[in-house]
Design an enzyme around this catalytic site. Structure first.
Site, PDB file in Angstrom:
ATOM      1  N   LYS A  71      47.559  47.772  46.450  1.00 59.68           N
ATOM      2  CA  LYS A  71      46.393  47.625  45.962  1.00 59.68           C
ATOM      3  C   LYS A  71      45.836  49.231  45.835  1.00 59.68           C
ATOM      4  O   LYS A  71      45.965  50.300  46.777  1.00 59.68           O
ATOM      5  CB  LYS A  71      45.451  47.135  47.301  1.00 59.68           C
ATOM      6  CG  LYS A  71      43.950  46.972  46.996  1.00 59.68           C
ATOM      7  CD  LYS A  71      42.959  46.483  47.980  1.00 59.68           C
ATOM      8  CE  LYS A  71      41.582  46.456  47.634  1.00 59.68           C
ATOM      9  NZ  LYS A  71      40.925  45.986  48.666  1.00 59.68           N
ATOM     10  N   LYS A 123      47.130  44.417  43.137  1.00 54.72           N
ATOM     11  CA  LYS A 123      45.563  44.779  42.601  1.00 54.72           C
ATOM     12  C   LYS A 123      45.164  45.954  42.147  1.00 54.72           C
ATOM     13  O   LYS A 123      45.507  46.923  42.916  1.00 54.72           O
ATOM     14  CB  LYS A 123      44.460  44.224  43.741  1.00 54.72           C
ATOM     15  CG  LYS A 123      43.227  44.329  43.668  1.00 54.72           C
ATOM     16  CD  LYS A 123      42.355  43.676  44.792  1.00 54.72           C
ATOM     17  CE  LYS A 123      40.983  43.730  44.613  1.00 54.72           C
ATOM     18  NZ  LYS A 123      40.225  43.241  45.661  1.00 54.72           N
TER      19      LYS A 123
END
Length: 265
Positions: free
Chosen positions: A133, A186
């Protein structure tokens, strides 16, 4: 063009939004909190026909908007946060969640959650880790809607530098060692190279990619201005994410895309 976006089951990923916020994210650990109640209601109505996944983090439940407990200087207390993440995951698992998805990039979060779940007899609850992320600018619309932006500072101490692709593989490897059942990258569109690298390195695990709110908003805004064909672009975007190696795409386009794909069948 032909588009193939096939998932074995219908799934949802739940996030909790609450006005009850404090330093310890106490609303997130309550067994009668928003997410456990939502999970129970969904499983009662849909049973195994719906895969229910839940976000496991503290940022939406703390007044400061950070992903963990803070010390007096405002730094995230990594190890102290792990116990709370375990309690959040257990509350979701006890409510019937099929998958818990820790999203804070807290070191050791997968191992701590796996230990907590197993200790509560929830061995069958899977862990989808936000393994890579990035500290991205594309989260803005969601953070504004959820009132979850940090009240001060940023999350660069525990989220990845957008310029660093190699660390994503290291983080994913650590999560796999700790027992992650699936991995997440992400955001998606700006990180398709990372999606491909993680897919090639960890081919044995399912891989998700999160098509985040900023990526969604760009398409919606352009479509609203008549600059592009929303349907064609959305399906092209989702196909590109799948082509990069994602088995699962988390996206705000989901309902529209599902309807468009059913029309084609």
């Amino acid at each position: 063009a032909q588009y193939e976006i096939v998932l074995p089951k219908t799934g949802v990923l739940l996030f909790g939004l609450t006005e009850r916020k404090d330093a310890r994210a106490s609303a997130a650990t309550s067994s009668d909190g928003l997410i456990p109640r939502a999970v129970a209601a969904l499983k009662d109505k849909f049973g195994d026909a719906l895969v229910v996944m839940t976000d496991v983090c503290m940022c939406e439940y703390t007044y400061h908007g950070h992903c963990g407990l803070l010390d007096a200087d405002g730094y995230v207390l990594n190890d102290e946060t792990l116990e709370i993440l375990g309690r959040i995951a257990v509350s979701h698992g006890e409510a019937g969640a099929d998958v818990v998805a820790p999203s804070g990039m807290i070191d050791g979060m997968v191992g701590a959650i796996r230990t907590a779940l197993d200790g509560d007899g929830l061995e069958r609850v899977a862990i989808l880790s936000y393994a890579a992320k990035y500290a991205s600018a594309f989260y803005g619309p969601f953070r504004e809607a959820a009132e979850g932006a940090p009240a001060f500072g940023d999350r660069k101490s525990h989220q990845l530098d957008p310029a660093n692709a190699r660390e994503a593989l290291r983080e994913a490897s650590l999560d796999v060692e700790q027992g992650a059942d699936a991995l997440m990258v992400k955001p998606a569109l700006g990180y398709l190279d990372v999606v491909r690298s993680v897919r090639e390195r960890f081919s044995e695990l399912p891989l998700a990619a999160y098509n985040v709110s900023g990526e969604y908003a760009m398409v919606k805004a352009a479509a609203a201005n008549g600059w592009l064909d929303e349907r064609a672009v959305v399906l092209e975007v989702l196909t590109g994410i799948r082509r990069a190696g994602a088995d699962l795409v988390v996206t705000y386009h989901a309902k529209d895309a599902a309807a468009w794909l059913q029309e084609r069948s």
